[in-house]
Design a protein around this motif. Structure first.
Motif, PDB file in Angstrom:
ATOM      1  N   GLY A  70       0.796  -1.227   0.030  1.00 35.66           N
ATOM      2  CA  GLY A  70      -0.056   0.088  -0.138  1.00 35.66           C
ATOM      3  C   GLY A  70       0.746   1.161  -0.072  1.00 35.66           C
ATOM      4  O   GLY A  70       2.080   1.339  -0.509  1.00 35.66           O
ATOM      5  N   TRP A  71       0.157   2.437   0.469  1.00 35.47           N
ATOM      6  CA  TRP A  71       0.930   3.516   0.601  1.00 35.47           C
ATOM      7  C   TRP A  71       2.017   3.655   1.441  1.00 35.47           C
ATOM      8  O   TRP A  71       3.206   4.164   1.173  1.00 35.47           O
ATOM      9  CB  TRP A  71      -0.131   4.700   1.111  1.00 35.47           C
ATOM     10  CG  TRP A  71      -1.071   4.832  -0.148  1.00 35.47           C
ATOM     11  CD1 TRP A  71      -2.345   4.520  -0.353  1.00 35.47           C
ATOM     12  CD2 TRP A  71      -0.994   6.174  -1.325  1.00 35.47           C
ATOM     13  NE1 TRP A  71      -3.181   4.736  -1.579  1.00 35.47           N
ATOM     14  CE2 TRP A  71      -2.123   5.910  -1.949  1.00 35.47           C
ATOM     15  CE3 TRP A  71      -0.009   6.811  -1.781  1.00 35.47           C
ATOM     16  CZ2 TRP A  71      -2.174   6.463  -3.097  1.00 35.47           C
ATOM     17  CZ3 TRP A  71      -0.251   7.665  -2.778  1.00 35.47           C
ATOM     18  CH2 TRP A  71      -1.467   7.467  -3.554  1.00 35.47           C
ATOM     19  N   PRO A  72       2.126   2.965   2.674  1.00 36.57           N
ATOM     20  CA  PRO A  72       3.281   2.963   3.404  1.00 36.57           C
ATOM     21  C   PRO A  72       4.598   2.266   2.651  1.00 36.57           C
ATOM     22  O   PRO A  72       5.718   2.978   2.740  1.00 36.57           O
ATOM     23  CB  PRO A  72       2.850   1.885   4.595  1.00 36.57           C
ATOM     24  CG  PRO A  72       1.423   2.206   4.593  1.00 36.57           C
ATOM     25  CD  PRO A  72       0.993   2.359   3.273  1.00 36.57           C
ATOM     26  N   GLY A  73       4.147   1.372   1.652  1.00 35.57           N
ATOM     27  CA  GLY A  73       5.223   0.541   1.328  1.00 35.57           C
ATOM     28  C   GLY A  73       5.874   1.583  -0.074  1.00 35.57           C
ATOM     29  O   GLY A  73       7.063   1.484  -0.534  1.00 35.57           O
ATOM     30  N   SER A  99      -0.330  -5.138  -7.854  1.00 39.53           N
ATOM     31  CA  SER A  99      -0.542  -5.821  -6.830  1.00 39.53           C
ATOM     32  C   SER A  99      -0.185  -4.975  -5.403  1.00 39.53           C
ATOM     33  O   SER A  99       0.976  -4.043  -5.562  1.00 39.53           O
ATOM     34  CB  SER A  99      -0.414  -7.308  -6.825  1.00 39.53           C
ATOM     35  OG  SER A  99       1.154  -7.266  -7.036  1.00 39.53           O
ATOM     36  N   GLY A 100      -0.155  -5.900  -4.411  1.00 41.89           N
ATOM     37  CA  GLY A 100       0.079  -5.408  -3.194  1.00 41.89           C
ATOM     38  C   GLY A 100      -0.365  -4.130  -2.548  1.00 41.89           C
ATOM     39  O   GLY A 100       0.372  -3.605  -1.214  1.00 41.89           O
ATOM     40  N   GLY A 101      -1.475  -3.936  -2.814  1.00 42.95           N
ATOM     41  CA  GLY A 101      -2.055  -2.857  -2.136  1.00 42.95           C
ATOM     42  C   GLY A 101      -3.040  -3.200  -1.164  1.00 42.95           C
ATOM     43  O   GLY A 101      -3.660  -2.407  -0.207  1.00 42.95           O
ATOM     44  N   ASP A 105      -8.832  -6.504  -5.033  1.00 44.02           N
ATOM     45  CA  ASP A 105      -8.892  -6.435  -6.340  1.00 44.02           C
ATOM     46  C   ASP A 105      -7.402  -5.882  -6.737  1.00 44.02           C
ATOM     47  O   ASP A 105      -7.365  -4.916  -7.781  1.00 44.02           O
ATOM     48  CB  ASP A 105      -9.945  -5.695  -7.021  1.00 44.02           C
ATOM     49  CG  ASP A 105     -10.087  -4.337  -6.157  1.00 44.02           C
ATOM     50  OD1 ASP A 105     -11.074  -3.322  -6.777  1.00 44.02           O
ATOM     51  OD2 ASP A 105      -9.440  -4.024  -5.384  1.00 44.02           O
ATOM     52  N   GLY A 106      -6.524  -5.787  -5.761  1.00 41.46           N
ATOM     53  CA  GLY A 106      -5.055  -5.095  -6.060  1.00 41.46           C
ATOM     54  C   GLY A 106      -5.172  -3.447  -5.778  1.00 41.46           C
ATOM     55  O   GLY A 106      -6.076  -3.152  -5.005  1.00 41.46           O
ATOM     56  N   VAL A 107      -4.122  -2.835  -6.265  1.00 44.53           N
ATOM     57  CA  VAL A 107      -3.826  -1.539  -5.952  1.00 44.53           C
ATOM     58  C   VAL A 107      -5.087  -0.478  -6.688  1.00 44.53           C
ATOM     59  O   VAL A 107      -5.642  -0.938  -7.702  1.00 44.53           O
ATOM     60  CB  VAL A 107      -2.767  -0.970  -6.256  1.00 44.53           C
ATOM     61  CG1 VAL A 107      -1.642  -1.772  -5.567  1.00 44.53           C
ATOM     62  CG2 VAL A 107      -2.372  -0.827  -7.559  1.00 44.53           C
ATOM     63  N   SER A 108      -5.297   0.562  -5.899  1.00 46.39           N
ATOM     64  CA  SER A 108      -6.275   1.447  -6.615  1.00 46.39           C
ATOM     65  C   SER A 108      -5.322   2.192  -7.764  1.00 46.39           C
ATOM     66  O   SER A 108      -4.029   2.255  -7.873  1.00 46.39           O
ATOM     67  CB  SER A 108      -6.667   2.732  -5.763  1.00 46.39           C
ATOM     68  OG  SER A 108      -5.201   3.352  -5.227  1.00 46.39           O
ATOM     69  N   VAL A 209       4.387  12.221  -4.786  1.00 44.89           N
ATOM     70  CA  VAL A 209       3.533  11.999  -3.939  1.00 44.89           C
ATOM     71  C   VAL A 209       3.365  10.825  -3.155  1.00 44.89           C
ATOM     72  O   VAL A 209       3.147   9.421  -4.027  1.00 44.89           O
ATOM     73  CB  VAL A 209       1.968  12.413  -4.717  1.00 44.89           C
ATOM     74  CG1 VAL A 209       0.735  12.232  -3.941  1.00 44.89           C
ATOM     75  CG2 VAL A 209       2.274  13.735  -5.159  1.00 44.89           C
ATOM     76  N   LEU A 210       3.283  10.886  -1.892  1.00 42.19           N
ATOM     77  CA  LEU A 210       3.339   9.455  -1.174  1.00 42.19           C
ATOM     78  C   LEU A 210       1.978   9.214  -0.372  1.00 42.19           C
ATOM     79  O   LEU A 210       2.215   8.317   0.395  1.00 42.19           O
ATOM     80  CB  LEU A 210       4.600   9.579  -0.169  1.00 42.19           C
ATOM     81  CG  LEU A 210       5.941   9.770  -1.140  1.00 42.19           C
ATOM     82  CD1 LEU A 210       7.086   9.795  -0.023  1.00 42.19           C
ATOM     83  CD2 LEU A 210       5.985   8.560  -1.943  1.00 42.19           C
TER      84      LEU A 210
END
Length: 333
Positions: A70-73, A99-101, A105-108, A209-210
């Motif tokens: 996700g965003w922390p990653g 993937s990895g979100g 259904d995966g990441v946005s 942008v994180l």
């Protein structure tokens, strides 16, 4: 994956896998490099290794994998690239996947796009089909994501001569492509606390942008004048500014006086020069692409200055200064 009881010689003194596993990764990279050299002795090998130790940079680079989802990653992958550069491994970057979100259904689309935009400014830039469900390619996330990804890729290609220069300088000097914003002023505590932006070489400051939903973001500037490369507006550092960060791009600033090699419309190198402040000079280094072999590279030095309101760019040689010898495009006036 080997058991801890696995034994190694370790220069005759012996030891188990807990002590030797890092050296094991390094020697695997070395073995792969030497094997490729035997197969094609006229070409310079390049390896990407997922594990290694100090010295792995002699054989290639690594990718910043294994971070949180996700965003922390996204933030963690930037920290990993910065850390690897400071530890002597200048060539790295995260994989851009769908993937990895953490969602079923995966990441946005937003997270995928911000991953793509960050990676486009890092040394290693590659997309890879993930293992999870959902889309994985830019065009699968919709026309807007596909177009914004195309813009990021086009800018990456335009800056290829700059990346080539940074690659050669990393080999010659050890300085990484991606540097913390305190690189030139390590005594600046405010810059040392900045973990969400980075310098790309000496000339560019990139503020990815994180966080989700952001269309503006604060950027901490080192001392000197900096230009927003999208608008041309100048800002004076040190200090903090608030810049637009729409989905189409991330904030990127150029140091006043910087001389960057970029790809021109005809495909050849062009010097992109950001106007120096009055009474100040600037400059930059250029190392031409010599191909994939072992040909030596020459460092070309350029300086920029203001003369009666006009930007003058000259090449610096052992005998003094001479005409630039390359097309010059001035920005920031």
């Amino acid at each position: 994956a080997l058991p801890r009881s696995a034994r190694y010689a370790l220069d005759g003194r012996g030891g188990d896998h807990r002590e030797a596993h890092n050296v094991y990764g390094l020697e695997m990279a070395r073995a792969g490099y030497e094997g490729l050299r035997r197969l094609r002795p006229d070409e310079r090998p390049f390896l990407l290794s997922r594990s290694g130790w100090a010295g792995t940079q002699r054989y290639g680079g690594t990718w910043a994998d294994g971070v949180s989802e996700g965003w922390p990653g996204l933030r963690a992958s930037l920290s990993l690239v910065l850390g690897l550069g400071l530890c002597g491994v200048p060539y790295s970057g995260p994989d851009v996947t769908g993937s990895g979100g953490g969602a079923s259904d995966g990441v946005s689309p937003e997270l995928f796009l911000r991953r793509y935009q960050l990676a486009a400014w890092l040394p290693l830039f590659r997309t890879r089909a993930g293992t999870g469900p959902g889309p994985h390619e830019p065009w699968e996330f919709g026309p807007d994501v596909a177009e914004y990804a195309r813009v990021a890729l086009a800018e990456r290609e335009r800056l290829r001569p700059y990346f080539t220069t940074l690659a050669r300088l990393a080999r010659m000097t050890g300085a990484p492509y991606v540097r913390p914003v305190w690189w030139g002023t390590p005594e600046d505590r405010a810059l040392r606390d900045c973990e969400d932006a980075f310098l790309l070489g000496d000339s560019l400051l990139v503020a990815p942008v994180l966080t989700p939903g952001a269309d503006r973001r604060a950027v901490r500037l080192p001392r000197g004048r900096w230009y927003d490369t999208a608008t041309g507006r100048a800002y004076e550092g040190p200090g903090q500014v608030l810049l637009d960060a729409p989905p189409s791009r991330v904030p990127v600033l150029a140091r006043a006086g910087a001389v960057l090699p970029v790809r021109g419309e005809e495909g050849g190198p062009v010097l992109e020069v950001w106007a120096p402040a009055a009474g100040r000079t600037g400059g930059g280094l250029v190392v031409r692409d010599t191909g994939d072999g072992w040909e030596p590279a020459e460092i070309e030095r350029y300086q920029s200055r203001l003369v009666d309101g006009r930007v003058v760019v000259e090449r610096v040689t052992d005998d003094g200064t001479a005409e630039a010898g390359l097309p010059v495009r001035v920005r920031g006036l």
